[in-house]
Design a protein around this motif. Structure first.
Motif, mmCIF file in Angstrom:
data_model
loop_
_atom_site.group_PDB
_atom_site.id
_atom_site.type_symbol
_atom_site.label_atom_id
_atom_site.label_comp_id
_atom_site.label_asym_id
_atom_site.label_seq_id
_atom_site.Cartn_x
_atom_site.Cartn_y
_atom_site.Cartn_z
ATOM 1 N N LEU A 1 3.963 0.079 12.671
ATOM 2 C CA LEU A 1 4.544 -0.106 11.379
ATOM 3 C C LEU A 1 6.145 -0.713 11.799
ATOM 4 N N ALA A 2 6.258 -1.671 10.807
ATOM 5 C CA ALA A 2 7.448 -2.205 10.835
ATOM 6 C C ALA A 2 8.650 -1.631 10.311
ATOM 7 N N LEU A 3 8.186 -0.608 9.206
ATOM 8 C CA LEU A 3 9.142 0.195 8.734
ATOM 9 C C LEU A 3 9.302 1.486 9.621
ATOM 10 N N GLU A 4 10.693 1.910 9.619
ATOM 11 C CA GLU A 4 10.858 3.110 10.226
ATOM 12 C C GLU A 4 10.912 4.510 9.269
ATOM 13 N N GLY A 5 10.850 5.457 9.659
ATOM 14 C CA GLY A 5 10.887 6.722 8.714
ATOM 15 C C GLY A 5 9.715 7.446 8.223
ATOM 16 N N LYS A 6 9.701 8.618 8.194
ATOM 17 C CA LYS A 6 8.440 9.499 7.710
ATOM 18 C C LYS A 6 8.105 8.955 6.361
ATOM 19 N N HIS A 7 9.079 8.677 5.393
ATOM 20 C CA HIS A 7 8.809 8.199 4.170
ATOM 21 C C HIS A 7 7.980 6.980 4.074
ATOM 22 N N ASN A 8 8.314 6.116 5.095
ATOM 23 C CA ASN A 8 7.603 4.708 5.260
ATOM 24 C C ASN A 8 6.190 5.067 5.662
ATOM 25 N N VAL A 9 5.998 6.173 6.304
ATOM 26 C CA VAL A 9 4.438 6.352 6.974
ATOM 27 C C VAL A 9 3.760 6.680 5.460
ATOM 28 N N THR B 1 9.299 0.566 -4.779
ATOM 29 C CA THR B 1 9.601 -0.736 -4.564
ATOM 30 C C THR B 1 8.912 -1.054 -2.970
ATOM 31 N N THR B 2 9.281 -0.502 -2.156
ATOM 32 C CA THR B 2 8.608 -0.731 -0.997
ATOM 33 C C THR B 2 6.970 -0.748 -0.944
ATOM 34 N N THR B 3 6.322 0.524 -1.597
ATOM 35 C CA THR B 3 5.023 0.631 -1.867
ATOM 36 C C THR B 3 4.648 -0.800 -2.444
ATOM 37 N N THR B 4 5.189 -1.101 -3.718
ATOM 38 C CA THR B 4 4.900 -2.380 -4.155
ATOM 39 C C THR B 4 4.753 -3.653 -3.642
ATOM 40 N N MET B 5 5.776 -3.715 -2.770
ATOM 41 C CA MET B 5 6.179 -5.045 -1.879
ATOM 42 C C MET B 5 4.935 -4.741 -0.929
ATOM 43 N N LEU B 6 4.740 -3.862 -0.194
ATOM 44 C CA LEU B 6 3.633 -3.935 0.912
ATOM 45 C C LEU B 6 2.409 -3.930 0.227
ATOM 46 N N ASN C 1 4.550 5.291 2.302
ATOM 47 C CA ASN C 1 4.615 4.337 1.687
ATOM 48 C C ASN C 1 3.348 3.674 2.268
ATOM 49 N N THR C 2 3.296 3.525 3.521
ATOM 50 C CA THR C 2 2.246 2.692 4.170
ATOM 51 C C THR C 2 0.903 3.353 4.007
ATOM 52 N N MET C 3 0.725 4.588 3.808
ATOM 53 C CA MET C 3 -0.459 5.033 3.494
ATOM 54 C C MET C 3 -1.113 4.880 2.082
ATOM 55 N N ALA C 4 -0.212 5.027 1.201
ATOM 56 C CA ALA C 4 -0.372 4.805 -0.028
ATOM 57 C C ALA C 4 -0.769 3.212 -0.513
ATOM 58 N N ALA C 5 -0.246 2.423 0.256
ATOM 59 C CA ALA C 5 -0.352 0.812 0.247
ATOM 60 C C ALA C 5 -1.714 0.415 0.795
ATOM 61 N N THR C 6 -2.014 1.042 1.995
ATOM 62 C CA THR C 6 -3.194 0.541 2.661
ATOM 63 C C THR C 6 -4.270 1.426 2.082
ATOM 64 N N THR C 7 -4.127 2.470 1.601
ATOM 65 C CA THR C 7 -5.338 3.229 0.618
ATOM 66 C C THR C 7 -5.967 2.375 -0.586
ATOM 67 N N ALA C 8 -4.832 1.759 -1.121
ATOM 68 C CA ALA C 8 -4.803 0.743 -2.400
ATOM 69 C C ALA C 8 -5.752 -0.313 -1.882
ATOM 70 N N ALA C 9 -5.250 -1.000 -0.640
ATOM 71 C CA ALA C 9 -5.868 -2.273 -0.145
ATOM 72 C C ALA C 9 -7.412 -2.042 0.289
ATOM 73 N N LYS C 10 -7.726 -0.821 0.730
ATOM 74 C CA LYS C 10 -8.945 -0.462 1.187
ATOM 75 C C LYS C 10 -9.949 -0.416 0.140
ATOM 76 N N LEU C 11 -9.494 -0.077 -1.157
ATOM 77 C CA LEU C 11 -10.226 0.303 -2.261
ATOM 78 C C LEU C 11 -10.596 -1.005 -2.773
ATOM 79 N N SER D 1 -0.858 -6.885 8.424
ATOM 80 C CA SER D 1 -0.064 -7.234 7.408
ATOM 81 C C SER D 1 1.458 -5.676 7.594
ATOM 82 N N ILE D 2 0.695 -4.792 7.857
ATOM 83 C CA ILE D 2 1.815 -3.636 8.156
ATOM 84 C C ILE D 2 2.624 -3.785 9.390
#
Length: 444
Positions: A268-276, A114-119, A278-288, A299-300
């Protein structure tokens, strides 16, 4: 005229019915339960035939195509009969994709989707793209395709939705992680559930991309034995990668096609390793999709996370109350406890889906000062942690749990609702549980 039967009159069912009618099908909607008033009004507005509280077989078994809502198991008698007749049964994701030429980013995983989708959606919107967010989150994908077809879709997709695909293919697929969940629907075989998640890449070609967590052993081992066609872009917080996203000196580095971006994690607006991750996944997609570096950065920094997911509610007498009601499995709660930086009063419990609490042990020892059980049967939690935590209290209502937490918590502590269980024993769903928590905290 082909006959489309829609099983389930919820968000995805009604959306499919609208799109089906627009595409020239004769449509019938059937729900074993009660259809919500708002959905009945929509069906009546479009003059779509429907029934509730029953599945009338003579109106269903004559279908040319069936869309089955993700919540309906395959073992339901009417579904078994349709299969015996050889009627194709698909998911909304499959049906809607047949009627759009949009670029699709599909996101699945046990946690973080959900977080990755929203981001991802947030970054694409900030980049000025015409984008719709749908699937397991918010509005129906089929209804979007029917009413205002977008250029891009960011879809959160559950394993149940993937079970009903035939030709569906996202241009970019993201697999956040795989941990045991919903095993009751997969004959209690973890490998069936893993195979289901990997269906997201089943129709991808070498022109497409699969972004995945390279620190997740389950994913890595599955890929070694079951290679996919798509171009792999892993992400990791543990090691450096030649291609993909990784962490170095508190910076996220993303390498795709001879192109590199760096971003500090402090942004990063979101805390926690898992959010790092989620951010990596979302930004890689945005980069593509060629979103500019500055847009991704901005945005992040300004992203607001998902409700009920490590959501800071209030600080009362220097105690922070955090709503993580969306943590319906052990792995999600692991992330929540891992991100706690202060002594924690942990509210946990509900309907156990075959949980194994062992992996939480080191975190509970290190961070949890008291456990408040919230469920009709708390014996498993008491057995697991009774010897590790000094104080374990049983409660049977949210107001009571929050009041007990208020008494126990001291200045500088955190009160964390992260149930690790489903919510159906005491609440309608995890949203209801999270809302009740927030209301109880506001009443303190």
């Amino acid at each position: 005229m082909e006959r489309l039967v829609v099983l389930g009159g919820g968000e995805s069912g009604v959306g499919t019915a609208i799109l089906g009618q627009k595409e020239g099908f004769e449509v019938f909607v059937s729900d074993k339960g009660i259809i919500k008033e708002e959905y009945k009004k929509v069906l009546e507005h479009f003059e779509i035939d429907w029934e509730e509280r029953q599945h009338t077989e003579e109106k269903i078994l004559n279908a040319d195509l069936v869309m089955k809502s993700p919540g309906i198991p395959d073992k339901v008698p009417v579904v078994v009969k349709l299969k015996e007749k050889g009627v194709p049964i698909i998911s909304e994701i499959e049906f809607a994709s047949r009627y759009t030429k949009a670029t699709i980013i599909g996101i699945t995983g046990s946690n973080g989707k959900t977080t990755t989708t929203m981001l991802t959606n947030h970054i694409l919107k900030e980049g000025g793209l015409h984008v719709g967010m749908a699937g397991n989150i918010g509005d129906s994908y089929a209804k979007m395709v029917a009413e205002k077809d977008f250029d891009f879709y960011v879809l959160e997709i559950s394993s149940f939705q993937l079970d009903g695909i035939v030709d569906f293919k996202p241009h970019i697929a993201i697999l956040t992680n795989i941990t045991p969940d919903h095993l009751d629907r997969y004959e209690y075989k973890f490998e069936n559930y893993i195979a289901s998640k990997f269906r997201i890449a089943k129709n991808q070609t070498k022109e497409d991309y699969l972004i995945y967590d390279a620190d997740d052993e389950v994913i890595v081992q599955w890929l070694q034995k079951n290679p996919v066609q798509s171009k792999l872009l892993p992400f990791s917080i543990n090691r450096k990668l030649d291609e993909g996203a990784y962490l170095e000196n508190d910076k996220i580095i993303i390498k795709t096609q001879n192109n590199t971006i760096e971003m500090g994690t402090d942004a990063l607006a979101l805390e926690g390793k898992h959010n790092v991750k989620n951010t990596m996944a979302a930004t890689t997609a945005a980069k593509l999709i060629s979103i500019r570096k500055e847009t991704i950065r901005r945005s992040i920094e300004n992203f607001q996370g998902a409700e009920h997911r490590l959501e800071k509610v209030l600080k009362i007498h220097h105690v922070q109350y955090v709503n993580d009601s969306k943590a319906t499995n052990v792995n999600a709660t692991y992330y929540a406890l891992d991100s706690m930086k202060t002594p924690t009063v942990w509210i946990v419990g509900g309907v156990d889906k075959g949980n194994d609490y062992k992996e939480l042990m080191p975190l509970v020892r290190e961070k949890v000062k008291a456990i408040i059980c919230l469920g009709t049967d708390n014996s498993k939690i008491k057995d697991a942690f009774g010897n590790v935590v000094d104080l374990v209290v049983e409660t049977f209502a949210m107001d009571e749990a929050v009041k007990v937490a208020y008494k126990i918590a001291e200045r500088g502590d955190t009160v964390l609702l992260s149930p690790a269980c489903a919510s159906f024993d005491l609440f309608k769903n995890y949203e209801d549980r999270g809302k009740q928590f927030k209301e109880a905290v506001k009443k303190l």
